[in-house]
Design a protein around this motif. Structure first.
Motif, mmCIF file in Angstrom:
data_model
loop_
_atom_site.group_PDB
_atom_site.id
_atom_site.type_symbol
_atom_site.label_atom_id
_atom_site.label_comp_id
_atom_site.label_asym_id
_atom_site.label_seq_id
_atom_site.Cartn_x
_atom_site.Cartn_y
_atom_site.Cartn_z
ATOM 1 N N MET A 1 6.036 -11.539 -2.655
ATOM 2 C CA MET A 1 4.646 -11.524 -2.255
ATOM 3 C C MET A 1 4.125 -10.090 -2.348
ATOM 4 O O MET A 1 4.695 -9.174 -1.781
ATOM 5 C CB MET A 1 4.515 -12.049 -0.818
ATOM 6 C CG MET A 1 3.174 -11.796 -0.197
ATOM 7 S SD MET A 1 2.942 -12.426 1.474
ATOM 8 C CE MET A 1 4.094 -11.486 2.432
ATOM 9 N N LYS A 2 3.024 -9.930 -3.055
ATOM 10 C CA LYS A 2 2.360 -8.633 -3.135
ATOM 11 C C LYS A 2 1.235 -8.615 -2.110
ATOM 12 O O LYS A 2 0.635 -9.643 -1.812
ATOM 13 C CB LYS A 2 1.810 -8.406 -4.534
ATOM 14 C CG LYS A 2 2.889 -8.291 -5.581
ATOM 15 C CD LYS A 2 2.287 -8.098 -6.956
ATOM 16 C CE LYS A 2 3.403 -8.109 -7.997
ATOM 17 N NZ LYS A 2 2.873 -8.033 -9.345
ATOM 18 N N LYS A 3 0.965 -7.425 -1.599
ATOM 19 C CA LYS A 3 -0.050 -7.288 -0.565
ATOM 20 C C LYS A 3 -1.161 -6.379 -1.048
ATOM 21 O O LYS A 3 -0.920 -5.370 -1.697
ATOM 22 C CB LYS A 3 0.568 -6.713 0.698
ATOM 23 C CG LYS A 3 1.705 -7.568 1.224
ATOM 24 C CD LYS A 3 2.525 -6.833 2.246
ATOM 25 C CE LYS A 3 3.758 -7.653 2.578
ATOM 26 N NZ LYS A 3 4.665 -6.940 3.447
ATOM 27 N N ASN A 4 -2.365 -6.750 -0.719
ATOM 28 C CA ASN A 4 -3.524 -5.926 -1.021
ATOM 29 C C ASN A 4 -3.912 -5.233 0.288
ATOM 30 O O ASN A 4 -4.588 -5.807 1.133
ATOM 31 C CB ASN A 4 -4.668 -6.785 -1.556
ATOM 32 C CG ASN A 4 -5.858 -5.967 -1.975
ATOM 33 O OD1 ASN A 4 -6.096 -4.873 -1.467
ATOM 34 N ND2 ASN A 4 -6.625 -6.505 -2.913
ATOM 35 N N TYR A 5 -3.478 -4.005 0.456
ATOM 36 C CA TYR A 5 -3.657 -3.303 1.726
ATOM 37 C C TYR A 5 -5.123 -3.049 2.051
ATOM 38 O O TYR A 5 -5.496 -2.998 3.226
ATOM 39 C CB TYR A 5 -2.838 -2.005 1.732
ATOM 40 C CG TYR A 5 -1.356 -2.299 1.769
ATOM 41 C CD1 TYR A 5 -0.740 -2.686 2.948
ATOM 42 C CD2 TYR A 5 -0.580 -2.230 0.607
ATOM 43 C CE1 TYR A 5 0.612 -2.992 2.996
ATOM 44 C CE2 TYR A 5 0.770 -2.527 0.635
ATOM 45 C CZ TYR A 5 1.364 -2.908 1.833
ATOM 46 O OH TYR A 5 2.704 -3.211 1.864
ATOM 47 N N ASN A 82 8.144 -14.309 4.423
ATOM 48 C CA ASN A 82 7.145 -13.877 3.441
ATOM 49 C C ASN A 82 6.359 -15.063 2.887
ATOM 50 O O ASN A 82 5.136 -15.013 2.765
ATOM 51 C CB ASN A 82 7.802 -13.105 2.296
ATOM 52 C CG ASN A 82 8.190 -11.710 2.708
ATOM 53 O OD1 ASN A 82 7.430 -11.019 3.367
ATOM 54 N ND2 ASN A 82 9.379 -11.296 2.326
ATOM 55 N N ASN A 83 7.070 -16.131 2.546
ATOM 56 C CA ASN A 83 6.412 -17.314 1.998
ATOM 57 C C ASN A 83 5.492 -17.968 3.023
ATOM 58 O O ASN A 83 4.374 -18.380 2.700
ATOM 59 C CB ASN A 83 7.442 -18.327 1.495
ATOM 60 C CG ASN A 83 8.125 -17.863 0.233
ATOM 61 O OD1 ASN A 83 7.588 -17.049 -0.513
ATOM 62 N ND2 ASN A 83 9.332 -18.361 0.002
ATOM 63 N N THR A 84 5.956 -18.048 4.252
ATOM 64 C CA THR A 84 5.144 -18.646 5.316
ATOM 65 C C THR A 84 3.877 -17.825 5.531
ATOM 66 O O THR A 84 2.773 -18.386 5.601
ATOM 67 C CB THR A 84 5.952 -18.753 6.627
ATOM 68 O OG1 THR A 84 7.113 -19.558 6.392
ATOM 69 C CG2 THR A 84 5.114 -19.353 7.737
ATOM 70 N N SER A 145 -5.808 -10.959 0.632
ATOM 71 C CA SER A 145 -4.860 -10.021 1.274
ATOM 72 C C SER A 145 -3.469 -10.122 0.677
ATOM 73 O O SER A 145 -2.703 -9.181 0.698
ATOM 74 C CB SER A 145 -4.773 -10.284 2.780
ATOM 75 O OG SER A 145 -5.962 -9.905 3.407
ATOM 76 N N VAL A 146 -3.165 -11.300 0.154
ATOM 77 C CA VAL A 146 -1.837 -11.522 -0.431
ATOM 78 C C VAL A 146 -1.991 -12.147 -1.814
ATOM 79 O O VAL A 146 -2.954 -12.843 -2.111
ATOM 80 C CB VAL A 146 -0.975 -12.454 0.455
ATOM 81 C CG1 VAL A 146 -0.601 -11.764 1.741
ATOM 82 C CG2 VAL A 146 -1.679 -13.768 0.753
ATOM 83 N N LYS A 147 -1.024 -11.848 -2.647
ATOM 84 C CA LYS A 147 -0.971 -12.468 -3.969
ATOM 85 C C LYS A 147 0.496 -12.628 -4.347
ATOM 86 O O LYS A 147 1.367 -11.919 -3.866
ATOM 87 C CB LYS A 147 -1.750 -11.655 -5.001
ATOM 88 C CG LYS A 147 -1.465 -10.182 -4.995
ATOM 89 C CD LYS A 147 -2.460 -9.421 -5.837
ATOM 90 C CE LYS A 147 -2.305 -7.937 -5.565
ATOM 91 N NZ LYS A 147 -3.311 -7.142 -6.165
ATOM 92 N N SER A 148 0.750 -13.570 -5.224
ATOM 93 C CA SER A 148 2.151 -13.826 -5.599
ATOM 94 C C SER A 148 2.593 -12.947 -6.722
ATOM 95 O O SER A 148 1.891 -12.215 -7.326
ATOM 96 C CB SER A 148 2.323 -15.292 -5.983
ATOM 97 O OG SER A 148 1.414 -15.661 -6.973
#
Length: 148
Positions: A1-5, A82-84, A145-148
């Motif tokens: 999971m990538k995060k967009n801070y 992370n997946n949850t 906020s999150v991306k795969s």
């Protein structure tokens, strides 16, 4: 999971502002209450104890979103966490956006007298220009906020 801070940060600020409005109204503040219109405005003018409790609880529930976004800042070692967090954040984002969008749609229909709501024009315009887009913006912040 990538995060967009950036989105996480903006989402956290959005969430605190959103919850703070409820807390402000719960302590008797009236700025912005008229913009909600209808029965909510009437209840704000002469709040019952249960209405005040609902405002406090709603504010607290909104702050759970801040907790959710905060959890994204932790580097979890277990993929299931992370997946949850990924799916919960996406789901909440979609719900926030849809809530604002559906309200925007129904209030627009009331503006054209297709639906009949007990809202004065002042509240209709505030809802269309601020409140519903505000909900939708929150949905965008959470979703991205999150991306795969």
């Amino acid at each position: 999971m990538k995060k967009n801070y950036w989105m996480i940060g903006i989402g956290m600020v959005w969430t605190v502002i959103f919850a703070a409005m409820n807390f402000y109204w719960a302590i008797g503040g009236l700025i912005g209450a008229r913009s909600l219109g209808g029965s909510i405005y009437e209840m704000a003018m002469n709040p019952s104890r249960s209405f005040v409790v609902i405002l406090w609880l709603t504010g607290a529930i909104k702050l759970l979103g801040f907790l959710l976004l905060s959890l994204l800042l932790i580097q979890w070692k277990k993929p299931i966490l992370n997946n949850t967090l990924f799916y919960v954040t996406k789901f909440i984002g979609v719900l926030l956006f849809l809530y604002g969008f559906l309200n925007f749609t129904t209030i627009t229909l009331s503006l054209f007298h297709i639906l009949d709501f007990d809202l004065e024009l002042y509240a209709v315009l505030w809802r269309l220009l601020f409140w519903e887009p505000f909900w939708m913006a929150g949905g965008v912040f959470y979703f991205f906020s999150v991306k795969s």
